[in-house]
Design a protein around this motif. Structure first.
Motif, PDB file in Angstrom:
ATOM      1  N   GLN A  20       0.695  -1.205   0.073  1.00 57.17           N
ATOM      2  CA  GLN A  20      -0.019  -0.115  -0.031  1.00 57.17           C
ATOM      3  C   GLN A  20       1.045   1.185  -0.095  1.00 57.17           C
ATOM      4  O   GLN A  20       1.807   1.632   0.808  1.00 57.17           O
ATOM      5  CB  GLN A  20      -0.829  -0.023   1.250  1.00 57.17           C
ATOM      6  N   LYS A  21       0.478   2.255  -0.822  1.00 57.81           N
ATOM      7  CA  LYS A  21       1.165   3.488  -0.678  1.00 57.81           C
ATOM      8  C   LYS A  21       0.047   4.527  -0.717  1.00 57.81           C
ATOM      9  O   LYS A  21      -0.921   4.425  -1.026  1.00 57.81           O
ATOM     10  CB  LYS A  21       1.916   3.468  -2.370  1.00 57.81           C
ATOM     11  N   GLU A  22       0.710   5.718  -0.210  1.00 53.49           N
ATOM     12  CA  GLU A  22      -0.093   6.829  -0.123  1.00 53.49           C
ATOM     13  C   GLU A  22      -0.653   7.363  -1.398  1.00 53.49           C
ATOM     14  O   GLU A  22       0.288   7.599  -2.517  1.00 53.49           O
ATOM     15  CB  GLU A  22       0.517   8.222   0.510  1.00 53.49           C
ATOM     16  N   ARG A  23      -1.885   7.838  -1.626  1.00 51.68           N
ATOM     17  CA  ARG A  23      -2.399   8.165  -3.081  1.00 51.68           C
ATOM     18  C   ARG A  23      -2.159   9.673  -3.267  1.00 51.68           C
ATOM     19  O   ARG A  23      -2.487  10.331  -1.958  1.00 51.68           O
ATOM     20  CB  ARG A  23      -3.926   7.782  -3.390  1.00 51.68           C
ATOM     21  N   VAL A  46       1.483   6.712 -11.929  1.00 48.25           N
ATOM     22  CA  VAL A  46       2.539   7.234 -11.692  1.00 48.25           C
ATOM     23  C   VAL A  46       3.120   7.273 -10.130  1.00 48.25           C
ATOM     24  O   VAL A  46       2.239   6.947  -9.171  1.00 48.25           O
ATOM     25  CB  VAL A  46       2.007   8.981 -11.773  1.00 48.25           C
ATOM     26  N   TYR A  47       4.225   6.999  -9.900  1.00 51.60           N
ATOM     27  CA  TYR A  47       4.985   6.930  -8.804  1.00 51.60           C
ATOM     28  C   TYR A  47       6.112   7.797  -8.229  1.00 51.60           C
ATOM     29  O   TYR A  47       6.970   7.920  -9.380  1.00 51.60           O
ATOM     30  CB  TYR A  47       5.477   5.373  -8.622  1.00 51.60           C
ATOM     31  N   GLU A  54       1.640   7.920  -4.892  1.00 51.10           N
ATOM     32  CA  GLU A  54       1.047   7.260  -6.509  1.00 51.10           C
ATOM     33  C   GLU A  54      -0.075   7.674  -6.755  1.00 51.10           C
ATOM     34  O   GLU A  54      -1.036   8.429  -5.892  1.00 51.10           O
ATOM     35  CB  GLU A  54       0.877   5.735  -6.409  1.00 51.10           C
ATOM     36  N   ALA A  55      -0.359   7.984  -8.130  1.00 50.76           N
ATOM     37  CA  ALA A  55      -1.696   8.109  -8.681  1.00 50.76           C
ATOM     38  C   ALA A  55      -1.893   7.225  -9.773  1.00 50.76           C
ATOM     39  O   ALA A  55      -1.016   6.933 -10.588  1.00 50.76           O
ATOM     40  CB  ALA A  55      -1.325   9.425  -9.532  1.00 50.76           C
ATOM     41  N   ALA A  56      -3.246   6.494  -9.808  1.00 50.31           N
ATOM     42  CA  ALA A  56      -3.485   5.379 -10.708  1.00 50.31           C
ATOM     43  C   ALA A  56      -4.753   5.706 -11.083  1.00 50.31           C
ATOM     44  O   ALA A  56      -5.770   5.940 -10.573  1.00 50.31           O
ATOM     45  CB  ALA A  56      -3.647   4.096  -9.756  1.00 50.31           C
ATOM     46  N   PRO A 181      -0.130  -1.314 -16.129  1.00 47.83           N
ATOM     47  CA  PRO A 181       0.708   0.253 -15.740  1.00 47.83           C
ATOM     48  C   PRO A 181       1.365   0.103 -14.552  1.00 47.83           C
ATOM     49  O   PRO A 181       2.717   0.449 -14.524  1.00 47.83           O
ATOM     50  CB  PRO A 181      -0.253   1.300 -15.940  1.00 47.83           C
ATOM     51  N   ARG A 182       0.836  -0.421 -13.329  1.00 51.94           N
ATOM     52  CA  ARG A 182       1.552  -0.624 -12.165  1.00 51.94           C
ATOM     53  C   ARG A 182       2.815  -1.665 -12.278  1.00 51.94           C
ATOM     54  O   ARG A 182       3.849  -1.273 -11.845  1.00 51.94           O
ATOM     55  CB  ARG A 182       0.646  -1.146 -11.100  1.00 51.94           C
TER      56      ARG A 182
END
Length: 310
Positions: A20-23, A46-47, A54-56, A181-182
């Motif tokens: 898990q990453k911060e969005r 995007v990371y 991140e933005a997904a 993409p991820r």
């Protein structure tokens, strides 16, 4: 137990990256707006390595890779080198029976021309050379071996389909390769962080990726004095691009993927190409707001030529 955990994280980068990453909610909303009018299916991941955010958008949707599959081929080649089965200076001989159309230079070599593995890998990544890519896929052990290695990295959807036993039907849907993409971003991040295969292999792969010939898409929106690592993939109904930017404010990486594209043209103004440039420009200005850099006036004319006078 702690040492074992660290070892597993090193060997399974896909699983480590999926944590898990911060969005970045603000950026995510902006990207969603940019993708909203695209005539096809688009996704972006995007990371930002510096912030860990991140933005997904459709980041876990499977898209065709086209030539971006050459990155997993490269990774598997270097794994073979690590195992001692191959070496970059291995001598090879090009023969005309390897001719394959599309992008690249080796199809124009004379029959029986001597070459080496480093040249194959470099042409595959820099010029997206199809002859050397198919040859490299073969030397890497074929699609089956590449897919096994991708699976060992914790990647569930990144696979070679072309010339791969048992994947004939899925090849009809996605073509040469497929990814999300991820997942594709996770590969480049691990290369950048010197965590894929080993430090030496990661460094050499990254050097190859920093020499892209195809600068008219996403790379055109980034200052030429800022290093980038990239790979592009293009077929009629799918255009994709993987980019790492070694920006002054911190590295960021993104993958833009499209499929079912209505615009299948190949000119500079193709809708997917425009989308790649638009997203890249937006990300540069978002992460480097004080830069003020813009592409030079008339830069597009270097590619598409002067517009016709009325």
């Amino acid at each position: 137990m702690k040492k074992l955990h660290l070892l597993l994280c090193f060997l399974v980068p896909g699983l480590l990256f999926s944590q898990q990453k911060e969005r970045d909610i603000n950026l995510e909303g902006q990207l969603e707006q940019l993708l909203s009018n695209f005539n096809g299916t688009a996704g972006v991941y995007v990371y930002n390595i510096a912030t860990g955010k991140e933005a997904a958008i459709n980041a876990d949707t499977i898209f065709p890779t086209a030539s971006v599959i050459k990155v997993p081929i490269l990774v598997t080649l270097f794994n073979k080198i690590q195992e001692g089965q191959l070496h970059l200076n291995d001598s090879l001989v090009y023969t005309e029976d390897r001719i394959y159309g599309g992008s690249g230079l080796m199809q124009f070599y004379k029959d029986s021309t001597g070459t080496d593995l480093r040249t194959l890998a470099a042409l595959m990544i820099t010029y997206s050379d199809n002859v050397t890519s198919l040859w490299s896929q073969e030397l890497a052990g074929g699609g089956e071996e590449i897919n096994r290695f991708m699976e060992s990295l914790g990647l569930e959807d990144t696979r070679v389909n072309s010339r791969t036993k048992g994947r004939e039907e899925i090849w009809k849907k996605y073509g040469w390769g497929q990814t999300t993409p991820r997942e594709m971003v996770s590969i480049l991040v691990k290369i950048r962080n010197r965590e894929l295969i080993n430090e030496a292999a990661s460094d050499e792969m990254y050097r190859m990726l920093t020499n892209s010939f195809y600068t008219e898409y996403a790379l055109s929106q980034i200052p030429p004095y800022v290093q980038t690592a990239a790979k592009q993939g293009m077929v009629n109904r799918s255009r994709s691009e993987l980019v790492m930017v070694n920006a002054p404010g911190g590295d960021y990486v993104f993958y833009i993927a499209t499929k079912d594209n209505e615009d299948m043209s190949w000119g500079y103004d193709n809708e997917a190409f425009e989308l790649q440039r638009m997203i890249s420009a937006h990300l540069w200005n978002y992460f480097e707001p004080e830069s003020g850099w813009k592409p030079a006036k008339g830069a597009d004319l270097l590619i598409k030529g002067k517009e016709e006078k009325n």
